[in-house]
Design an enzyme around this catalytic site. Structure first.
Site, mmCIF file in Angstrom:
data_model
loop_
_atom_site.group_PDB
_atom_site.id
_atom_site.type_symbol
_atom_site.label_atom_id
_atom_site.label_comp_id
_atom_site.label_asym_id
_atom_site.label_seq_id
_atom_site.Cartn_x
_atom_site.Cartn_y
_atom_site.Cartn_z
ATOM 1 C CE LYS A 1 -2.176 -0.986 3.570
ATOM 2 N NZ LYS A 1 -1.594 -2.648 3.703
ATOM 3 C CG LEU B 1 6.512 -0.098 -3.633
ATOM 4 C CD1 LEU B 1 8.083 0.115 -3.133
ATOM 5 C CD2 LEU B 1 6.782 -1.542 -3.871
ATOM 6 C CD GLU C 1 7.852 -32.774 13.566
ATOM 7 O OE1 GLU C 1 6.986 -31.840 12.956
ATOM 8 O OE2 GLU C 1 7.666 -32.186 14.500
ATOM 9 C CG HIS D 1 3.086 -33.908 12.371
ATOM 10 N ND1 HIS D 1 1.634 -33.699 12.844
ATOM 11 C CD2 HIS D 1 3.936 -33.585 13.209
ATOM 12 C CE1 HIS D 1 2.033 -32.449 13.871
ATOM 13 N NE2 HIS D 1 2.823 -32.650 14.029
#
Length: 825
Positions: free
Chosen positions: A394, A396, A614, A617
């Protein structure tokens, strides 16, 4: 006197010739200029004596060179100086300088003789008028110095020092540090302290008993002075002053309650001491004012007022007001963009938000060519609000507008209208739009407008928001009131358009609402192309931008800029010649999960638990159809609390089915279920997973209508700070039971899946304990390809083995090209 000073200079020049060891130095040129001034003085002196009839003067003039000779010498000196400056010295420069020195010496002798004759003539005239003795005493110091200068070279006395500027002179640096208030306060405090010290030294308080026994009974009292009806000064007579105990004191004092009581006690004491009535102590009554005491009483008030004035001025200056006082606070703090000195950003530097860029570019076109639209009867839009998540571009876009508008551009933050003084915000709004109208056509950009544009509340009895609402009201009037700001476009940026006042958002003020979302795949490609252009890359920009855009779903423009910068920093830290693909991958992991915490060492038991967590997962994500593609699994701690992580690659999906949500919930529960299956006790490592699962299940029940019991009703809370619930207690119980049911179904499904794939979980956990990091290629080697096709098109297109190998080969080719060639010697 003037000719005498000139003679001293001439003598100094002739007696001390220039050292030609540094011939081109500044000393030589200064000496030549001194001789040149000598010629000027000689010619002036000669012309002044031209009309004199005295025979001796005429004889002396014959000894002095003529005007033509003096002019010839002058030209020689000028030529000599010019040659010295231009570094064009002739070969016979020694002979030339010798002739000039001889001419100057001859002129000096003539002037010395002339001056000596003049002084002798003046001495004779004074002797004839005042007598020989007085004339002898009136010989000046200049004459004695002049006569002694013929035999020895005495340097002239140093010039007197320049006078010091007065204290009130602005050029005096001391005056800048002088503050009249500080001087007055210091003087008052010193006076008060001196007066207090003097009073303490001169006075000594005693009691009534001491007065009666030590002074009155011994006859040391001369008189009593009652001051202000509250204190009695006991003045000592000469006999009392000479006593050892009273040496150096003139009086004592004691306090009294009332005059009647004092008089009664004094009379009674004198009666008891048999003091004759003719020798009774006289009593005087006076009223005295103690200015130091009075000033001391009002000192706190004076200091408080001075402190308030000082704080007001300091706060005014800190808030941007002028040094003239608090009246400068009403001036707007908007800064005019300077295209010459400020950051030069163009629309070509903005990528990933093409629709918003087109809207903003149309505003610029309105201001540059208003006739193009006005001939069609169109009116220029008054303003536009840029809204969207943080980092989407915005501000920028506003910078690019300033760089290409070609009209005055003023930018200010919404918080700069908020002040501690009443009325300052509205005054700054008036001043801002006044300046913009005077320079129309112009653009005003207000960043974070929600600081002053929040919706006005009803029944606000506290008055806490009155000042902010006054500023908002002034903004509404300036944008579309009785004095509309024609050809003044107002742009505003905010992250919270939902809290803005409706009157501010209506057409006529902010006609266009431009929403800037996070970029999609093509937008991320364009943003990477902009940022990669400034980096030294080992591969081709085209291949890198495609792969990196596929690796960063959900990233904003600011995140992408941060990834590129982090990759360059990692490459520089590793002493690489160019930025490679692995540097970008490390940067992406850093942005997503945080920095690697290699110093955080886990115990073998903890590391094993994290590995199985992990692995659970990873296996769930690998065998669930609607789960996101797995990219990497790691048990290296990252960020603040993550002991391991599994990186997935979601696509640009805008709709989620019920089965997709349940697959994601099942995959999130895979870590906790794996711990339940492989360890006798579970750990706290799944707390973040539970938050995600609970949030998704609650949204399914209360917002998305995916519960048969609740049905198609939305029970979303209006605000996080809202303490009330939009449903009854009975409905709340049903919601809780439905959320628990959905989570329990996902847990049972995850348990069944991991029991069936127990060997795969064990296999992945053991490899993780050895390597700590598993990539997608490692997962394919261990488990084979996924039984379902990938639903992410970018994954298949840019992250396949062929594209990866292509980038690696291109990097190797560039490395060989940049290797230094062996020397042929």
């Amino acid at each position: 006197m003037l000719l005498l000073s000139w003679s001293r200079i001439a003598t100094k020049v002739v007696r001390r010739p220039v050292r030609f060891r540094s011939y081109y130095g500044l000393t030589h040129i200064k000496s030549l200029h001194t001789q040149y001034r000598l010629l000027n003085r000689l010619q002036e002196n000669k012309s002044g004596n031209k009309n004199e009839d005295n025979n001796e003067d005429a004889k002396l003039n014959k000894e002095i060179p003529t005007d033509e000779e003096v002019e010839a010498i002058r030209k020689q000196v000028e030529k000599y100086i010019e040659q010295t400056k231009n570094n064009t010295i002739p070969a016979n420069w020694k002979e030339q300088k010798r002739k000039i020195d001889e001419s100057i010496r001859r002129l000096e002798d003539a002037v010395l003789k002339q001056e000596s004759n003049r002084i002798q003539e003046e001495r004779k005239e004074k002797e004839e008028e005042n007598g020989p003795s007085k004339a002898k005493s009136n010989r000046t110091k200049e004459q004695g110095y002049f006569e002694g200068n013929n035999s020895r070279n005495i340097p002239p006395p140093p010039p007197p020092p320049p006078p010091k500027p007065p204290l009130n002179d602005p050029s005096n640096p001391v005056s800048k540090n002088v503050n009249l208030f500080q001087i007055g306060l210091t003087f008052f405090l010193l006076s008060f302290l001196l007066d207090l010290l003097n009073s303490l030294e001169e006075q000594s308080e005693i009691t009534w008993q001491d007065f009666r026994e030590k002074l009155l009974a011994k006859g040391y009292v001369a008189k009593l002075i009652v001051v202000n009806k509250s204190m009695v000064k006991v003045m000592l007579n000469d006999n009392g002053k000479n006593q050892a105990d009273n040496y150096g004191r003139n009086f004592y004092y004691f306090t009294i309650g009332s005059i009647d009581s004092f008089e009664h006690k004094l009379q009674k004491a004198q009666d008891e001491l048999d003091i004759d009535k003719d020798f009774r102590i006289p009593v005087l009554y006076v009223q005295e004012g103690n200015w130091a005491k009075a000033m001391f009483q009002i000192l706190p008030t004076v200091l408080m007022i001075a402190g308030i004035i000082w704080l007001t001025r300091r706060s005014a200056q800190a808030a941007g007001g002028s040094r003239g006082g608090i009246f400068g606070l009403s001036r707007s703090k908007a800064k005019k963009f300077n295209t010459e000195t400020d950051v030069k950003i163009k629309f070509k530097d903005v990528a990933g938000c093409d629709e918003a860029k087109e809207e903003i570019m149309e505003f610029v076109s309105f201001l540059k060519e208003p006739s193009r639209y006005e001939k069609m009867g169109a009116k220029i839009p008054r303003g536009a609000i840029l809204s969207g998540p943080p980092g989407t571009g915005k501000t920028l876009l506003a910078k690019a507008t300033a760089g290409e508008a070609g009209v005055p551009f003023y930018f200010v933050s919404g918080s700069e209208f908020v002040e501690m003084f009443v009325g300052v915000g509205a005054a700054r709004v008036r001043d801002l739009f006044k300046t913009a109208r005077e320079n129309a056509p112009s653009i005003v950009f207000i960043d974070e407008i929600d600081a002053i544009g929040k919706a006005r509340q009803k029944g606000n009895f506290s008055g806490a928001n009155d000042e902010r609402e006054n500023t908002l009201n002034q903004m509404l009037v300036e944008m579309d009131g009785f004095t509309p700001a024609d050809h003044v476009v107002v742009l505003a940026g905010t992250n919270r358009p939902d809290i803005l006042d409706k009157a501010l958002l209506r057409p006529g003020r902010f006609d266009r609402h431009i929403n800037i979302d996070k970029p999609e795949l093509e937008g991320r490609k364009a943003i990477f192309a902009v940022h990669l252009h400034h980096l030294k890359l080992a591969g081709e920009i085209f291949d890198l931008k495609n792969r990196l855009a596929a690796l960063t779903p959900g990233f904003s423009g600011a995140d992408i800029a941060n990834v590129c910068n982090e990759a360059a920093l990692i490459a520089a830290r590793s002493d690489e010649d160019a930025v490679k693909l692995n540097h970008f991958e490390q940067a992406i992991e850093r942005v997503i999960g945080g920095v690697e915490r290699k110093s955080k060492l886990l115990s073998p038991e903890e590391k094993k638990v994290v590995a199985y967590h992990e692995a659970g997962h990873a296996v769930c994500g690998w065998y669930l159809k609607y789960a996101d593609p797995l990219l990497k699994v790691s048990i290296i701690p990252r960020g603040q609390g993550a002991l391991g992580y599994a990186q997935y690659l979601p696509g640009d999906i805008f709709l989620l089915t019920e089965q997709q949500l349940k697959d994601r919930m099942t995959m999130s529960l895979g870590g906790r279920v794996s711990e339940e299956l492989h360890f006798p006790s579970v750990t706290s490592g799944a707390s973040d997973d539970f938050k995600k699962v609970t949030s998704m299940a609650t949204a399914m029940v209360t917002e998305l209508g995916m519960s048969d019991k609740i049905g198609w009703v939305n029970y979303q809370k209006r605000d996080d700070s809202d303490l009330t619930k939009p449903f009854s207690d009975e409905t709340g119980d049903i919601i809780d039971s439905e959320v628990y049911r959905i989570v329990q179904e996902c847990h049972d499904r995850c348990t069944k899946l991991l029991k069936e794939k127990a060997e795969d979980v064990e296999k992945i956990a053991q490899v993780l304990l050895k390597k700590e990091v598993l990539t997608r290629e490692d997962m394919i080697d261990l488990l084979g390809k996924r039984p379902f096709p990938e639903r992410n098109d970018a994954f298949d297109k840019y992250l396949n083995d062929y594209e990866t190998e292509k980038i690696r080969k291109e990097e190797e080719k560039n490395e060989k090209r940049n290797e230094p060639k062996p020397s042929t010697n």
